[in-house]
Scaffold this motif. Structure first.
Motif, short mmCIF file in Angstrom:
data_model
loop_
_atom_site.label_atom_id
_atom_site.label_comp_id
_atom_site.label_asym_id
_atom_site.label_seq_id
_atom_site.Cartn_x
_atom_site.Cartn_y
_atom_site.Cartn_z
N ARG A 109 0.83 -1.21 0.00
CA ARG A 109 0.00 0.00 0.00
C ARG A 109 0.86 1.25 0.00
O ARG A 109 0.50 2.26 -0.59
CB ARG A 109 -0.92 0.00 1.22
N ASP A 110 2.01 1.18 0.68
CA ASP A 110 2.98 2.27 0.67
C ASP A 110 4.31 1.71 0.19
O ASP A 110 5.05 1.10 0.96
CB ASP A 110 3.12 2.87 2.06
N ALA A 160 7.10 2.87 -0.18
CA ALA A 160 8.30 3.36 0.50
C ALA A 160 8.85 2.34 1.49
O ALA A 160 10.05 2.30 1.76
CB ALA A 160 8.00 4.67 1.22
N TYR A 161 7.97 1.46 2.01
CA TYR A 161 8.43 0.46 2.98
C TYR A 161 9.37 -0.56 2.36
O TYR A 161 10.12 -1.23 3.08
CB TYR A 161 7.23 -0.26 3.60
N GLU A 215 -1.34 -4.09 6.77
CA GLU A 215 -0.96 -2.69 6.88
C GLU A 215 -0.35 -2.20 5.57
O GLU A 215 -0.50 -2.85 4.53
CB GLU A 215 0.04 -2.51 8.04
N ALA A 216 0.37 -1.08 5.65
CA ALA A 216 0.95 -0.49 4.44
C ALA A 216 2.25 -1.15 4.03
O ALA A 216 2.73 -0.94 2.91
CB ALA A 216 1.20 1.01 4.68
N HIS A 217 2.84 -1.98 4.92
CA HIS A 217 4.19 -2.49 4.66
C HIS A 217 4.22 -3.98 4.33
O HIS A 217 5.31 -4.55 4.24
CB HIS A 217 5.06 -2.25 5.89
#
Length: 218
Positions: free
Chosen positions: A80-81, A83-84, A171-173
């Motif tokens: 989702r992100d 950047a992780y 989650e995002a990661h």
């Protein structure tokens, strides 16, 4: 009379189920105490970590020591992100798709999900999290491996992964990926972790269906 017999039948069935659950729990606890001793051919200089959330255990790998093609399978675009994906470690666990996705915490456990998983499922996944270097705690243990043990551990990981599209994580990661292997009451997410560590030469219980059976050795 018919109603009374029905209640007796229900009571017997409930008794049999409770006895089966007790026997399963006792067998899992006892088998986890039976040692399978590992052997290292060289110095144990490579660190991995084993983490436990109370239900699922997983193994944390340093990306730098994994095959780049394997790391590329767990792409930033799957998160989702994205950047992780810049984190240097991958925390990976295996399990039944429905049980894993629907039970991130104890409060999410439903009897129907547990029963379906226990009866067996070919729908398994790898749960992959992009994380920073773990910090040791009551829920996270560092394990030192030699080069051969680490190679065997990563080979075990690779054979557990199969082709297919990623699914959203908690989650995002994190994300889920299609896995090989059949989940059951015998081969649980924690037994996958225990088997991986036994293969890598880490002393471990002979059968580790529960997270506590894994962590007690580390």
């Amino acid at each position: 009379m018919r109603e009374r017999n029905s209640w007796r039948s229900i009571g017997r069935a409930a008794g049999v189920l409770l006895a089966a659950l007790w026997l399963y729990g006792a067998a899992g606890a006892l088998a986890a105490l039976v040692p399978v001793q590992g052997a290292a051919a060289g110095p144990r200089e490579i660190a991995v970590w084993v983490e436990d959330n109370g239900i699922h255990t997983g193994i944390v790998f340093p990306k730098a020591l994994l095959d780049p093609d394997l790391v590329a399978r767990f792409a930033a675009a799957d998160l989702r992100d994205p950047a992780y994906a810049g984190h240097d470690y991958l925390a990976i666990g295996w399990g039944d798709r429905a049980f894993f996705i629907e039970t991130p915490r104890w409060r999410d456990v439903r009897p129907s999900t547990v029963l379906a998983a226990a009866l067996g499922s070919d729908e398994t996944v790898l749960h992959v999290e992009h994380v920073a270097r773990p910090k040791e705690s009551i829920h996270v243990s560092r394990v030192m491996l030699d080069a051969e043990g680490f190679a065997l551990l990563t080979a075990y990981l690779q054979t557990s992964l199969r082709e297919g599209e990623a699914l959203p994580g908690y989650e995002a990661h994190d994300a889920f990926y299609p896995a090989s292997g059949r989940y059951s009451a015998i081969v649980t997410c924690n037994e996958w972790t225990g088997a991986a560590l036994r293969r890598a030469g880490v002393p471990m219980g002979a059968w580790t269906p529960f997270s506590g059976g894994v962590m007690r050795w580390l």
